[in-house]
Design a protein around this motif. Structure first.
Motif: not given
Ligand code: AMP
Ligand code: TRP
Length: 337
Positions: A14, A28, A150-153, A186-188, A198, A201
């Motif tokens: 993360i 995650a 999460g789905e976005d990655q 909780g994927a999204r 979504k 941060k």
């Molecule tokens: P990041 O905040 O982009 O560094 O994401 C870190 C991890 O959290 C990754 O595995 C993302 O896919 C997951 N993640 C971030 N935002 C969400 C969200 N809104 N819903 C589900 N998973 C998330």
């Protein structure tokens, strides 16, 4: 240390680019914790990735340590999992360069996250485009089998697969080809103020958008009270975009309680009004986060212990990745004297 020889290896990370929120937790962290007993785990705080957008240096250092503390507060056990900071292991950046030299530009320009982010800024940095190659390096230098995100990655992990396969084709079998692991629930998690985007941060400073893992109970209650709903006044799951707000609240309740959709709908069967739905969802979230927040406070009180965990983790990660780096450099034709 557990015997990891026959276990699948997991890598995930993360970015310490903002406050961790409920989306990071259920998309995650929670999944990492649930799997950690029967996997060989590497959980990284990916500070080099955070540099792809402008950061305040002091804040970045603070948040890097806070993110590490939150990993452990959420249940990552440093005995079972290697926890470390990406920039402490220089192999990541070095392998990123080597992989850049076999990655077609078109693959990077196609990434939806790059396209979205570059539309929203007028000075696009090379690091933003190259971000998925660094992510591929993170994963494949450890020969990770699974990448829980999460789905976005998902698209980025698929790119890491493509890069690993391309390297193996050109230079012979070298890397394990990793699989994305997306939790079904909780994927999204969507924004509470706008359930069409979504929870992120990037927007977590906007009032009522995110539930941050360190928000106090009053703040969490307020965020849920302000959450968008609709005028149907019907508490059930739905794909209808007009009902995305209620669907998101139910989704959060479902993933925190571990219940099925029908059990969740049953719980709310006799409930009148969205006000009570919001109160109940806020309560389960507050109770889930309470022990995490308490543990976080204890960890931050004794930062010496946290530093030791991160130094040990970095050492172990460096040892494993350095031997892979030597193999890769040799195969690519770099002279070793
Ligand atoms: P990041 O905040 O982009 O560094 O994401 C870190 C991890 O959290 C990754 O595995 C993302 O896919 C997951 N993640 C971030 N935002 C969400 C969200 N809104 N819903 C589900 N998973 C998330
Ligand atoms: N790009 C990921 C995100 O923003 C973070 C990340 C970097 C990552 N390297 C990784 C996730 C390797 C999994 C594996 O969420």
């Amino acid at each position: 240390m557990p015997d990891t020889i026959n276990m699948k290896r997991v890598f995930s990370g993360i970015q310490p680019s903002g406050d961790l929120h409920l989306g990071n937790y259920v998309g995650a962290l929670k999944g990492w914790v649930n799997q950690q007993n029967n996997r060989d785990n590497f959980f990284c705080i990916v500070d080099l990735h955070a540099l792809t957008v402008k950061q305040n240096p002091d804040e970045l250092r603070d948040r890097t340590l806070q993110t590490a503390a939150l990993y452990i507060a959420c249940g990552i056990d440093p005995i079972k999992s290697c926890v470390f900071i990406q920039s402490h292991v220089s192999v990541h950046a070095e392998v990123c360069w080597l992989l850049n030299c076999i990655t077609p530009l078109g693959w990077l320009e196609r990434m939806t996250q790059y396209k979205d982010k570059s539309l929203r800024t007028d000075s696009i940095l090379a690091g933003l485009l190259d971000y998925p190659v660094l992510m591929a390096a993170d994963i494949i230098i450890y020969d990770a089998h699974e990448v829980p995100v999460g789905e976005d990655q998902k698209q980025h992990v698929e790119l890491a697969r493509d890069i690993a396969q391309r390297f193996n084709r050109i230079y012979g079998e070298t890397f394990v080809v990793p699989e994305p692991v997306i939790s079904k629930t909780g994927a999204r998690v969507m924004g509470l103020n706008d359930a069409t985007i979504k929870m992120s941060k990037e927007h977590s400073k906007i009032r009522g958008h995110a539930v941050r893992l360190l928000d106090d109970p009053k703040e969490i209650e307020r965020s849920f009270k302000r959450a968008v709903t609709d005028s149907y006044n019907e508490i059930r799951f739905s794909d209808d975009t007009e009902r995305a707000g209620v669907n998101n609240l139910l989704g959060i309740y479902k993933v925190i309680t571990g219940k099925t959709e029908s059990q969740v709908e049953k719980d709310f069967e006799n409930l009148k009004g969205y006000g009570s739905l919001k109160t109940i969802v806020a309560e389960v979230v507050i109770e889930e986060l309470r022990p995490i927040q308490e543990k976080y406070a204890r960890i931050m009180n004794d930062s010496g212990e946290l530093h030791r965990i991160l130094l040990d983790g970095g050492e172990k990660a460096a040892e494993i990745s350095e031997s892979k780096l030597s193999e890769v450099k040799y195969k690519m034709g770099l002279l070793n004297l």
